[in-house]
Motif scaffolding. Structure first.
Motif, PDB file in Angstrom:
ATOM      1  N   LEU A 156     -15.838  30.531   1.012  1.00  0.00           N
ATOM      2  CA  LEU A 156     -14.721  31.075   0.238  1.00  0.00           C
ATOM      3  C   LEU A 156     -14.897  32.576   0.037  1.00  0.00           C
ATOM      4  CD1 LEU A 156     -14.246  28.350  -2.518  1.00  0.00           C
ATOM      5  CD2 LEU A 156     -13.131  28.549  -0.298  1.00  0.00           C
ATOM      6  N   ARG A 157     -13.795  33.305   0.123  1.00  0.00           N
ATOM      7  CA  ARG A 157     -13.776  34.740  -0.113  1.00  0.00           C
ATOM      8  C   ARG A 157     -12.583  35.070  -1.013  1.00  0.00           C
ATOM      9  NH1 ARG A 157     -17.853  33.670   1.744  1.00  0.00           N
ATOM     10  NH2 ARG A 157     -19.033  34.669   3.439  1.00  0.00           N
ATOM     11  N   LYS A 158     -12.640  36.223  -1.639  1.00  0.00           N
ATOM     12  CA  LYS A 158     -11.544  36.640  -2.495  1.00  0.00           C
ATOM     13  C   LYS A 158     -10.288  36.857  -1.655  1.00  0.00           C
ATOM     14  CE  LYS A 158     -14.186  38.888  -6.166  1.00  0.00           C
ATOM     15  NZ  LYS A 158     -14.417  40.148  -6.911  1.00  0.00           N
ATOM     16  N   THR A 159      -9.199  36.329  -2.116  1.00  0.00           N
ATOM     17  CA  THR A 159      -7.940  36.473  -1.394  1.00  0.00           C
ATOM     18  C   THR A 159      -6.779  36.261  -2.354  1.00  0.00           C
ATOM     19  OG1 THR A 159      -6.553  35.563   0.376  1.00  0.00           O
ATOM     20  CG2 THR A 159      -8.027  34.033  -0.735  1.00  0.00           C
ATOM     21  N   LEU A 160      -5.661  36.904  -2.056  1.00  0.00           N
ATOM     22  CA  LEU A 160      -4.449  36.689  -2.837  1.00  0.00           C
ATOM     23  C   LEU A 160      -3.722  35.426  -2.403  1.00  0.00           C
ATOM     24  CD1 LEU A 160      -3.036  40.348  -3.006  1.00  0.00           C
ATOM     25  CD2 LEU A 160      -4.301  39.100  -4.767  1.00  0.00           C
ATOM     26  N   ARG A 161      -4.064  34.917  -1.241  1.00  0.00           N
ATOM     27  CA  ARG A 161      -3.425  33.690  -0.746  1.00  0.00           C
ATOM     28  C   ARG A 161      -4.248  32.496  -1.253  1.00  0.00           C
ATOM     29  NH1 ARG A 161      -2.075  35.655   5.469  1.00  0.00           N
ATOM     30  NH2 ARG A 161      -0.739  37.412   4.859  1.00  0.00           N
ATOM     31  N   TRP A 162      -3.982  32.126  -2.487  1.00  0.00           N
ATOM     32  CA  TRP A 162      -4.813  31.128  -3.168  1.00  0.00           C
ATOM     33  C   TRP A 162      -4.726  29.765  -2.488  1.00  0.00           C
ATOM     34  CZ3 TRP A 162      -2.248  26.845  -4.765  1.00  0.00           C
ATOM     35  CH2 TRP A 162      -0.867  26.956  -4.936  1.00  0.00           C
ATOM     36  N   HIS A 163      -3.590  29.468  -1.828  1.00  0.00           N
ATOM     37  CA  HIS A 163      -3.456  28.150  -1.201  1.00  0.00           C
ATOM     38  C   HIS A 163      -4.453  27.980  -0.060  1.00  0.00           C
ATOM     39  CE1 HIS A 163      -0.780  30.966   0.896  1.00  0.00           C
ATOM     40  NE2 HIS A 163      -0.950  30.232   1.979  1.00  0.00           N
ATOM     41  N   LYS A 165      -7.438  29.414   0.030  1.00  0.00           N
ATOM     42  CA  LYS A 165      -8.734  29.232  -0.626  1.00  0.00           C
ATOM     43  C   LYS A 165      -8.883  27.813  -1.139  1.00  0.00           C
ATOM     44  CE  LYS A 165     -11.716  31.448  -4.063  1.00  0.00           C
ATOM     45  NZ  LYS A 165     -11.820  32.543  -5.055  1.00  0.00           N
ATOM     46  N   LEU A 166      -7.810  27.259  -1.690  1.00  0.00           N
ATOM     47  CA  LEU A 166      -7.843  25.880  -2.168  1.00  0.00           C
ATOM     48  C   LEU A 166      -8.050  24.906  -1.013  1.00  0.00           C
ATOM     49  CD1 LEU A 166      -7.471  23.773  -4.412  1.00  0.00           C
ATOM     50  CD2 LEU A 166      -4.998  23.926  -4.035  1.00  0.00           C
ATOM     51  N   ALA A 167      -7.350  25.129   0.102  1.00  0.00           N
ATOM     52  CA  ALA A 167      -7.496  24.235   1.258  1.00  0.00           C
ATOM     53  C   ALA A 167      -8.921  24.278   1.805  1.00  0.00           C
ATOM     54  CB  ALA A 167      -6.488  24.620   2.336  1.00  0.00           C
ATOM     55  N   LEU A 168      -9.515  25.464   1.883  1.00  0.00           N
ATOM     56  CA  LEU A 168     -10.888  25.577   2.368  1.00  0.00           C
ATOM     57  C   LEU A 168     -11.868  24.884   1.428  1.00  0.00           C
ATOM     58  CD1 LEU A 168     -11.029  29.245   3.711  1.00  0.00           C
ATOM     59  CD2 LEU A 168     -11.140  27.141   5.034  1.00  0.00           C
ATOM     60  N   HIS A 169     -11.628  25.001   0.125  1.00  0.00           N
ATOM     61  CA  HIS A 169     -12.523  24.340  -0.835  1.00  0.00           C
ATOM     62  C   HIS A 169     -12.449  22.825  -0.691  1.00  0.00           C
ATOM     63  CE1 HIS A 169     -14.742  23.465  -4.476  1.00  0.00           C
ATOM     64  NE2 HIS A 169     -13.727  22.741  -4.910  1.00  0.00           N
TER      65      HIS A 169
END
Length: 284
Positions: A156-163, A165-169
């Motif tokens: 995970l990395r900081k991003t404005l595209r939270w969706h 980041k959620l999918a990767l998690h």
């Protein structure tokens, strides 16, 4: 899997005085109340109001608590304790307890009659803990341990595209659970989580990987010969690079000609690090 975004698609806000975390818990418990279930939650969700409401709905809850929540007994939250000491207060069936270990631990429960119990740690040392703390640790140990293991090699990395980041998690949690199931099925397996993830990526790419994944069943697809890849009249992405030949160890893999590989763009006079959308990934 049923995902909920924001307030679950509802346009109205929670009623005045009701925490958003309380509203989330109650929405997730729709259909499970009044059945005697036990909920374990951390201090982000727990509050006296939530515990009181769940008691009225014949549902138990146990977990840690933030001392800044409303309607907490001040003589408990402000108590100065030495290690091993505790302060507690009960009202009806709700118990709030503050216990001093290495640091202060504040918990709340509507299912326990407070008492000290002996707990043995992994090193065999026995210590006294409130039964609320011991039960909470037992109920949350799998979740906390899983989050700990995922954090060691998270992508995970900081991003404005939270969706994204959620999918990767969620995908990382799937891999952690799969690794755990592998270790439970094969007790002799000593494969680490990082190596398991690397083998999984190689498996998807059709490259060489460990025996745990290479022996997994898959669709029977004949191996692709290197000269067939080079002679393909309609490659998906034209370019100078040619995908490597399929290793002989694989007998059930997706042909490498169906994969595409990103290439680093050379710098230009205007951009030192140019970026461009992949034609293959964005064509659909």
């Amino acid at each position: 899997m049923d995902g909920k975004c924001g307030n679950g698609g509802k346009s109205e806000r929670p009623p005045p005085g009701v925490l958003h975390s309380t509203e989330v818990i109650l929405n997730l418990l729709e259909g499970y109340l009044d059945k005697g279930h036990i909920i374990y939650a951390d201090n982000f969700y727990n509050s006296p109001d939530l515990t009181r409401h769940l008691s009225e709905r014949k549902t138990y809850i146990c977990g840690t608590l933030r001392k800044m929540r409303k309607n907490l007994p001040k003589d408990v939250t402000n108590a100065k304790l030495k290690r091993g000491e505790l302060a507690a207060k009960s009202c009806n069936d709700i118990t709030v307890c503050k216990w001093k270990d290495k640091r202060d631990v504040l918990v709340i429960s509507n299912k326990h009659q407070l008492q000290l119990v002996n707990v043995r740690n992994r090193n065999g040392k026995v210590s006294l803990k409130p039964n609320i703390v011991a039960d909470y640790n037992l109920g949350m140990s799998g979740i906390d341990r899983g989050d700990q293991m995922v954090s060691y090699c998270s992508c995970l990395r900081k991003t404005l595209r939270w969706h994204k980041k959620l999918a990767l998690h969620i995908f990382e949690v799937y891999l952690q659970n799969a690794h755990r199931l592998l270790r439970l099925k094969d007790r002799a397996s000593k494969i680490r989580l990082l190596k398991f993830r690397e083998d999984f990526v190689k498996y998807l790419m059709g490259l060489n990987c460990g025996p745990q994944l290479c022996e997994a069943p898959g669709p029977q697809i004949p191996p692709v010969q290197p000269e067939q890849d080079q002679a393909d009249p309609s490659p998906l992405l034209p370019g100078p690079s040619v995908p490597p030949a399929l290793p002989a160890v694989h007998k059930s893999r997706v042909p490498l000609r169906n994969f595409h590989y990103l290439e680093k763009l050379p710098p230009t006079s205007k951009k030192a690090v140019p970026a461009k959308l992949c034609r293959f990934c964005t064509k659909n």
